[in-house]
Scaffold this motif. Structure first.
Motif, short mmCIF file in Angstrom:
data_model
loop_
_atom_site.label_atom_id
_atom_site.label_comp_id
_atom_site.label_asym_id
_atom_site.label_seq_id
_atom_site.Cartn_x
_atom_site.Cartn_y
_atom_site.Cartn_z
N LEU A 49 -8.32 7.03 -5.96
CA LEU A 49 -7.42 5.76 -5.26
C LEU A 49 -6.65 6.31 -4.01
O LEU A 49 -6.39 5.35 -3.40
CB LEU A 49 -6.67 5.59 -6.77
N PHE B 278 -3.86 -2.94 -8.84
CA PHE B 278 -4.02 -1.65 -8.53
C PHE B 278 -3.09 -0.86 -9.81
O PHE B 278 -3.67 0.31 -10.52
CB PHE B 278 -3.09 -1.19 -7.50
N GLY C 224 -2.63 -7.78 -5.76
CA GLY C 224 -3.44 -6.68 -5.27
C GLY C 224 -2.61 -5.50 -6.23
O GLY C 224 -3.04 -4.52 -6.75
N LEU C 225 -1.24 -5.56 -6.20
CA LEU C 225 -0.34 -4.42 -7.07
C LEU C 225 -0.67 -4.43 -8.47
O LEU C 225 -0.81 -3.65 -8.87
CB LEU C 225 1.21 -4.73 -6.66
N ALA D 131 0.81 -1.14 -0.14
CA ALA D 131 0.10 0.06 0.14
C ALA D 131 0.69 1.22 0.07
O ALA D 131 0.43 2.26 -0.72
CB ALA D 131 -0.92 -0.03 1.25
N GLY E 232 -5.72 0.72 -12.14
CA GLY E 232 -5.49 2.09 -11.87
C GLY E 232 -5.05 3.23 -12.82
O GLY E 232 -5.54 4.07 -13.01
N ALA F 175 2.36 1.84 -3.50
CA ALA F 175 0.84 2.33 -4.14
C ALA F 175 0.63 3.79 -4.16
O ALA F 175 0.62 4.55 -5.15
CB ALA F 175 -0.08 1.37 -4.09
N GLU F 176 0.71 4.27 -2.84
CA GLU F 176 0.55 5.62 -2.45
C GLU F 176 1.44 6.45 -3.05
O GLU F 176 1.31 7.56 -3.34
CB GLU F 176 0.54 5.63 -0.82
N VAL G 190 -6.78 3.37 -1.21
CA VAL G 190 -5.67 2.78 -0.84
C VAL G 190 -5.23 2.53 0.75
O VAL G 190 -5.24 1.61 1.18
CB VAL G 190 -4.24 3.30 -1.54
#
Length: 246
Positions: A115, A96, A92-93, A26, A100, A29-30, A119
């Motif tokens: 998003l 995303f 998950g990645l 996460a 995403g 992703a952020e 996240v």
């Protein structure tokens, strides 16, 4: 036969391991969203924004590749829980970065903002599913999903192109809540909810969510106040279940 005294400790270690993996995923992703907001959404150079616009297709392709790799590893490591968690994390990645990136390319800042909210919510829910009781996990997931949907209704209710899709999504979400209620009542959620779980918090979360979403279909102002009301409910439940868990 007596239970293995190390079983609880092993389960705790595996939960901590899984939560840590998803936490770092996460964070990655952020960071990606922060970079896009800085150089793609609010970049001062037009050519730089155009370059990032093309790079999003590359990231989408890489995300699809990571998704496939995660699925393959999850199948290969099906019998090994810790290794299987790595596969889930890659899935998950992949979802995303693949999905995403496409959303951001289509809807720009609205997608990045959405998003950026989703996240951290998913990251917190990962911790809840790892350490809390299943009735808490299910009810908090329902309320969190409702809060995100209410936020979308609040922001996009009167949007020229996204207003109608959001309203359709809200109706579909209410139907999904009804389906979840039926599954919980008839004990058909399998491992997600043990047979002896307390269903009252789940029914309460589903009922409050359904009422809030339906009312939000009439006005963005209603969605705003419903979001705050459900936020207070989430806070109270978080404190209650935390104390109960301790």
């Amino acid at each position: 036969m007596a239970k293995n005294p190390n079983e609880k400790s092993t389960k705790w270690d595996n939960s901590l391991y899984g939560a840590t993996l998803f936490f770092f995923a996460a964070c990655l992703a952020e960071i990606y969203l922060l970079v896009l907001r800085r150089y793609y959404i609010h970049g001062n150079v037009v050519n730089e924004a155009l370059v990032w616009h093309d790079r999003l297709l590359i990231f989408a392709g890489l995300g699809a590749a990571v998704l496939v790799l995660g699925v393959v590893l999850s199948v290969l490591w099906k019998a090994e829980q810790r290794k299987r968690l790595i596969g889930w994390c890659l899935i998950g990645l992949g979802v995303f970065f693949g999905g995403g990136s496409v959303l951001i390319r289509l809807y720009f800042e609205s997608a990045v903002t959405l998003l950026s909210v989703v996240v951290p919510v998913v990251m917190v829910l990962t911790v809840i599913w790892s350490f809390y009781d299943r009735e808490c996990s299910v009810s908090m997931t329902v309320l969190s999903g409702t809060l995100i949907l209410l936020w979308m209704c609040r922001r996009l209710f009167n949007h020229l192109t996204l207003g109608l899709p959001v309203k359709v999504l809200a109706l579909v979400y209410v139907l999904l809540l009804a389906g979840l209620c039926w599954l919980a009542k008839n004990k058909k959620l399998g491992k997600l909810l043990p047979p002896d779980a307390d269903l009252l918090p789940i029914y309460g979360a589903i009922g409050l969510s359904a009422v809030a979403v339906v009312l939000s279909l009439f006005s963005s102002a209603v969605a705003y106040y419903a979001m705050w009301a459900l936020g207070i409910v989430v806070f109270i439940l978080s404190v209650y279940y935390t104390v109960k868990q301790l």
